[in-house]
Design a protein around this motif. Structure first.
Motif, PDB file in Angstrom:
ATOM      1  N   ASN A 105      22.922  39.205   1.814  1.00  0.00           N
ATOM      2  CA  ASN A 105      22.131  38.929   1.406  1.00  0.00           C
ATOM      3  C   ASN A 105      20.565  38.253   2.600  1.00  0.00           C
ATOM      4  O   ASN A 105      19.605  39.682   2.638  1.00  0.00           O
ATOM      5  CB  ASN A 105      22.527  36.929   0.800  1.00  0.00           C
ATOM      6  N   LEU A 106      20.338  37.107   2.853  1.00  0.00           N
ATOM      7  CA  LEU A 106      19.413  36.988   3.128  1.00  0.00           C
ATOM      8  C   LEU A 106      19.911  36.766   5.453  1.00  0.00           C
ATOM      9  O   LEU A 106      18.623  36.483   5.833  1.00  0.00           O
ATOM     10  CB  LEU A 106      18.875  35.894   2.675  1.00  0.00           C
ATOM     11  N   ASP A 107      20.764  36.836   5.378  1.00  0.00           N
ATOM     12  CA  ASP A 107      20.870  36.316   6.639  1.00  0.00           C
ATOM     13  C   ASP A 107      21.423  37.616   7.770  1.00  0.00           C
ATOM     14  O   ASP A 107      23.060  37.645   8.291  1.00  0.00           O
ATOM     15  CB  ASP A 107      23.112  35.734   6.341  1.00  0.00           C
ATOM     16  N   ALA A 108      20.541  38.150   7.840  1.00  0.00           N
ATOM     17  CA  ALA A 108      21.242  39.471   9.157  1.00  0.00           C
ATOM     18  C   ALA A 108      21.122  39.597   9.851  1.00  0.00           C
ATOM     19  O   ALA A 108      22.047  39.968  10.937  1.00  0.00           O
ATOM     20  CB  ALA A 108      19.210  40.152   8.484  1.00  0.00           C
ATOM     21  N   LYS A 109      20.333  37.864  10.746  1.00  0.00           N
ATOM     22  CA  LYS A 109      20.809  38.021  12.134  1.00  0.00           C
ATOM     23  C   LYS A 109      22.235  37.364  12.251  1.00  0.00           C
ATOM     24  O   LYS A 109      23.046  38.066  12.911  1.00  0.00           O
ATOM     25  CB  LYS A 109      20.158  36.116  12.627  1.00  0.00           C
ATOM     26  N   LYS A 110      22.899  36.180  11.706  1.00  0.00           N
ATOM     27  CA  LYS A 110      24.312  36.638  11.087  1.00  0.00           C
ATOM     28  C   LYS A 110      25.505  37.871  11.492  1.00  0.00           C
ATOM     29  O   LYS A 110      26.258  37.865  12.293  1.00  0.00           O
ATOM     30  CB  LYS A 110      24.854  35.430   9.762  1.00  0.00           C
ATOM     31  N   TYR A 112      24.430  40.624  12.089  1.00  0.00           N
ATOM     32  CA  TYR A 112      24.223  41.752  13.202  1.00  0.00           C
ATOM     33  C   TYR A 112      25.151  41.294  14.307  1.00  0.00           C
ATOM     34  O   TYR A 112      25.467  41.790  15.289  1.00  0.00           O
ATOM     35  CB  TYR A 112      22.408  41.755  14.123  1.00  0.00           C
ATOM     36  N   LYS A 113      25.020  39.812  14.651  1.00  0.00           N
ATOM     37  CA  LYS A 113      25.967  39.112  15.447  1.00  0.00           C
ATOM     38  C   LYS A 113      27.245  40.015  15.425  1.00  0.00           C
ATOM     39  O   LYS A 113      27.952  40.167  16.085  1.00  0.00           O
ATOM     40  CB  LYS A 113      25.493  37.649  15.218  1.00  0.00           C
ATOM     41  N   ILE A 114      28.072  39.655  14.093  1.00  0.00           N
ATOM     42  CA  ILE A 114      28.975  39.708  13.736  1.00  0.00           C
ATOM     43  C   ILE A 114      29.429  40.982  14.240  1.00  0.00           C
ATOM     44  O   ILE A 114      30.559  41.524  14.711  1.00  0.00           O
ATOM     45  CB  ILE A 114      29.480  40.090  12.181  1.00  0.00           C
ATOM     46  N   ALA A 115      28.679  42.225  13.479  1.00  0.00           N
ATOM     47  CA  ALA A 115      28.158  43.479  13.475  1.00  0.00           C
ATOM     48  C   ALA A 115      28.363  43.561  15.391  1.00  0.00           C
ATOM     49  O   ALA A 115      29.533  44.356  15.971  1.00  0.00           O
ATOM     50  CB  ALA A 115      27.550  44.728  13.163  1.00  0.00           C
ATOM     51  N   GLY A 116      27.883  43.293  15.950  1.00  0.00           N
ATOM     52  CA  GLY A 116      27.310  43.356  17.705  1.00  0.00           C
ATOM     53  C   GLY A 116      28.642  42.996  18.270  1.00  0.00           C
ATOM     54  O   GLY A 116      29.831  43.472  19.589  1.00  0.00           O
ATOM     55  N   GLU A 117      29.816  41.690  18.218  1.00  0.00           N
ATOM     56  CA  GLU A 117      30.662  41.854  18.466  1.00  0.00           C
ATOM     57  C   GLU A 117      31.896  42.520  18.414  1.00  0.00           C
ATOM     58  O   GLU A 117      32.642  42.896  19.057  1.00  0.00           O
ATOM     59  CB  GLU A 117      31.537  40.009  17.708  1.00  0.00           C
ATOM     60  N   VAL A 118      32.377  43.023  17.022  1.00  0.00           N
ATOM     61  CA  VAL A 118      33.808  43.815  17.019  1.00  0.00           C
ATOM     62  C   VAL A 118      32.608  45.539  17.876  1.00  0.00           C
ATOM     63  O   VAL A 118      33.853  45.711  18.724  1.00  0.00           O
ATOM     64  CB  VAL A 118      32.897  45.067  15.708  1.00  0.00           C
ATOM     65  N   GLU A 119      31.883  45.686  17.740  1.00  0.00           N
ATOM     66  CA  GLU A 119      31.726  46.880  19.240  1.00  0.00           C
ATOM     67  C   GLU A 119      31.304  46.710  19.925  1.00  0.00           C
ATOM     68  O   GLU A 119      32.133  47.172  20.874  1.00  0.00           O
ATOM     69  CB  GLU A 119      29.831  46.987  18.678  1.00  0.00           C
ATOM     70  N   LEU A 208      15.800  43.646  19.770  1.00  0.00           N
ATOM     71  CA  LEU A 208      16.865  44.488  18.296  1.00  0.00           C
ATOM     72  C   LEU A 208      16.080  43.025  17.748  1.00  0.00           C
ATOM     73  O   LEU A 208      16.307  42.545  16.456  1.00  0.00           O
ATOM     74  CB  LEU A 208      18.128  44.819  18.903  1.00  0.00           C
ATOM     75  N   ASN A 209      16.949  41.369  18.653  1.00  0.00           N
ATOM     76  CA  ASN A 209      16.856  40.388  17.494  1.00  0.00           C
ATOM     77  C   ASN A 209      15.861  39.989  17.115  1.00  0.00           C
ATOM     78  O   ASN A 209      15.749  39.982  15.976  1.00  0.00           O
ATOM     79  CB  ASN A 209      17.798  39.125  18.996  1.00  0.00           C
ATOM     80  N   GLU A 210      14.867  40.237  17.841  1.00  0.00           N
ATOM     81  CA  GLU A 210      13.406  39.668  17.286  1.00  0.00           C
ATOM     82  C   GLU A 210      12.996  40.601  15.975  1.00  0.00           C
ATOM     83  O   GLU A 210      12.794  40.092  15.051  1.00  0.00           O
ATOM     84  CB  GLU A 210      12.157  40.246  18.646  1.00  0.00           C
ATOM     85  N   TYR A 211      13.716  42.040  16.278  1.00  0.00           N
ATOM     86  CA  TYR A 211      13.291  42.692  14.198  1.00  0.00           C
ATOM     87  C   TYR A 211      13.832  42.347  13.366  1.00  0.00           C
ATOM     88  O   TYR A 211      13.678  42.268  13.054  1.00  0.00           O
ATOM     89  CB  TYR A 211      13.352  43.544  15.256  1.00  0.00           C
ATOM     90  N   ILE A 212      15.239  41.585  13.991  1.00  0.00           N
ATOM     91  CA  ILE A 212      15.880  41.513  12.884  1.00  0.00           C
ATOM     92  C   ILE A 212      15.844  40.165  11.904  1.00  0.00           C
ATOM     93  O   ILE A 212      15.601  39.996  11.322  1.00  0.00           O
ATOM     94  CB  ILE A 212      17.561  41.429  13.416  1.00  0.00           C
ATOM     95  N   GLY A 213      15.985  39.143  13.568  1.00  0.00           N
ATOM     96  CA  GLY A 213      14.222  37.949  12.422  1.00  0.00           C
ATOM     97  C   GLY A 213      13.003  38.615  11.627  1.00  0.00           C
ATOM     98  O   GLY A 213      12.979  38.116  10.593  1.00  0.00           O
ATOM     99  N   THR A 214      12.571  39.466  11.911  1.00  0.00           N
ATOM    100  CA  THR A 214      11.513  40.270  11.582  1.00  0.00           C
ATOM    101  C   THR A 214      11.377  40.658   9.772  1.00  0.00           C
ATOM    102  O   THR A 214      11.429  40.174   8.883  1.00  0.00           O
ATOM    103  CB  THR A 214      10.356  40.966  11.875  1.00  0.00           C
ATOM    104  N   PHE A 215      13.294  41.211   9.842  1.00  0.00           N
ATOM    105  CA  PHE A 215      13.885  41.710   8.767  1.00  0.00           C
ATOM    106  C   PHE A 215      13.869  40.881   7.949  1.00  0.00           C
ATOM    107  O   PHE A 215      13.732  41.372   6.590  1.00  0.00           O
ATOM    108  CB  PHE A 215      14.671  42.372   8.947  1.00  0.00           C
ATOM    109  N   GLU A 216      14.556  40.261   8.790  1.00  0.00           N
ATOM    110  CA  GLU A 216      15.653  38.789   7.324  1.00  0.00           C
ATOM    111  C   GLU A 216      14.146  37.886   6.984  1.00  0.00           C
ATOM    112  O   GLU A 216      14.235  37.046   5.747  1.00  0.00           O
ATOM    113  CB  GLU A 216      16.370  37.638   8.314  1.00  0.00           C
ATOM    114  N   LYS A 217      13.169  37.713   7.378  1.00  0.00           N
ATOM    115  CA  LYS A 217      11.672  37.007   7.168  1.00  0.00           C
ATOM    116  C   LYS A 217      11.293  37.029   6.192  1.00  0.00           C
ATOM    117  O   LYS A 217      10.966  36.460   4.670  1.00  0.00           O
ATOM    118  CB  LYS A 217      11.234  36.589   8.168  1.00  0.00           C
TER     119      LYS A 217
END
Length: 321
Positions: A105-110, A112-119, A208-217
């Motif tokens: 939904n609107l929590d793209a940062k979360k 991305y963090k979950i996917a990053g931990e799995v990766e 990328l974290n900054e971009y994810i924040g922009t996408f979410e915003k």
């Protein structure tokens, strides 16, 4: 969830990786695909499920939420999945492994963090295909670099009410690294009314974290503005209650009377009722019914736009109802 309800219909964030020493799934041999499946079986054990063991509804749901590709059943490679509480892995579909976080939904940062931990965990065991100049190598060259892919299917009938508004929104979002397009589901002859696909653009970014924040915003801004425009929809479009009630009667009669025989017409009427229901009108069909019909009528098992079995399904549903 309620805040984005009937606006963000589907969303999925994916990190894509490929294993060094193997061809991409599109050109790999069946033997190599079986080897990759066994590599992941060694990591996940009984959590790994073969595509052929999924029931139809689960497979359909994964296709609609961009976890699996529409032509997944036609591929030569052995395809498998791993289901966990927070993520789904797809193996040998478009890439050797895709880490999917559905319905963020609107929590793209979360997500991305979950996917990053799995990766990060997988990276301790697997040697991913990577070069210093190109980054992570992906079958789709647009995903090379970070291997990030974000999809969101959105229902924007109030904010985007004509081509001028659509192209204006398209231009403003591309400056933020976000691409919006009209959604063309499989077997449609025309774009689905008021349904748009939003995707990330560019996988070579310093932060990328900054971009994810922009996408979410920007997703949050879209949802807020759609809510505002829905609130003022009738005033902005100079429409009276009686006119909308007439539209509703026509659409209900088309569905109940069997006048909508193609997927295009079925969807046009159902999405139209979904739209007016979101505005607070009585549409005869409940929101749950509309979603149920759209889900089932758009299934991949119905081939073509004018499929007799699809029409019989709708006819039987109306009869039983």
């Amino acid at each position: 969830m309620e805040y984005t309800k009937d606006i963000i219909l589907e969303s999925n964030l994916t990190l894509r990786r490929n294993i060094e020493g193997f061809d991409f799934p599109a050109s790999m041999s069946l033997e190599d695909s079986l080897k990759i499946v066994e590599i992941f079986r060694g990591i996940y054990g009984d959590k790994l499920v073969l595509l052929e063991d999924l029931d139809e509804n689960t497979k359909e749901s994964l296709i609609k939420s961009f976890v699996l590709t529409e032509d997944v059943d036609k591929k030569l490679a052995q395809i498998a999945l791993v289901f966990d509480d927070d993520y789904i892995l797809t193996i040998n579909d478009r890439d050797h492994v895709a880490i999917n976080i559905r319905n963020f939904n609107l929590d793209a940062k979360k997500a991305y963090k979950i996917a990053g931990e799995v990766e990060k965990t997988l990276d301790e065991t697997l040697d991913f295909a990577f070069t210093p100049d190109l980054g992570y190598l992906c079958q789709d060259a647009r995903n090379a670099g970070a291997g990030l892919e974000i999809f969101a299917k959105v229902f924007l009938f109030a904010l985007v009410d004509d081509d001028k508004a659509y192209f204006g929104l398209k231009q403003s979002l591309i400056h933020e690294g976000i691409y919006i397009s009209k959604f063309l589901p499989k077997y449609y002859k025309r774009f689905a009314d008021d349904i748009y696909l939003i995707k990330n653009v560019g996988n070579y970014r310093k932060n990328l974290n900054e971009y994810i924040g922009t996408f979410e915003k920007n997703m949050d801004i879209l949802v807020r503005n759609e809510r505002r425009f829905r609130r003022d929809y009738m005033h902005l479009n100079h429409i009276r209650n009686e006119e909308i009630e007439d539209y509703i009667n026509i659409m209900v009669n088309n569905i109940k009377g069997g006048f909508a025989k193609s997927l295009d017409l079925m969807a046009k009427n159902l999405y139209g009722l979904k739209k007016y229901r979101a505005l607070g009108f009585d549409t005869d069909f409940s929101g749950q019914e509309l979603d149920y019909l759209l889900y089932n009528l758009e299934k991949n098992k119905y081939k073509g736009n004018r499929n007799e079995e699809r029409y019989l399904f709708l006819e039987e549903y109306i009869k039983e109802r």
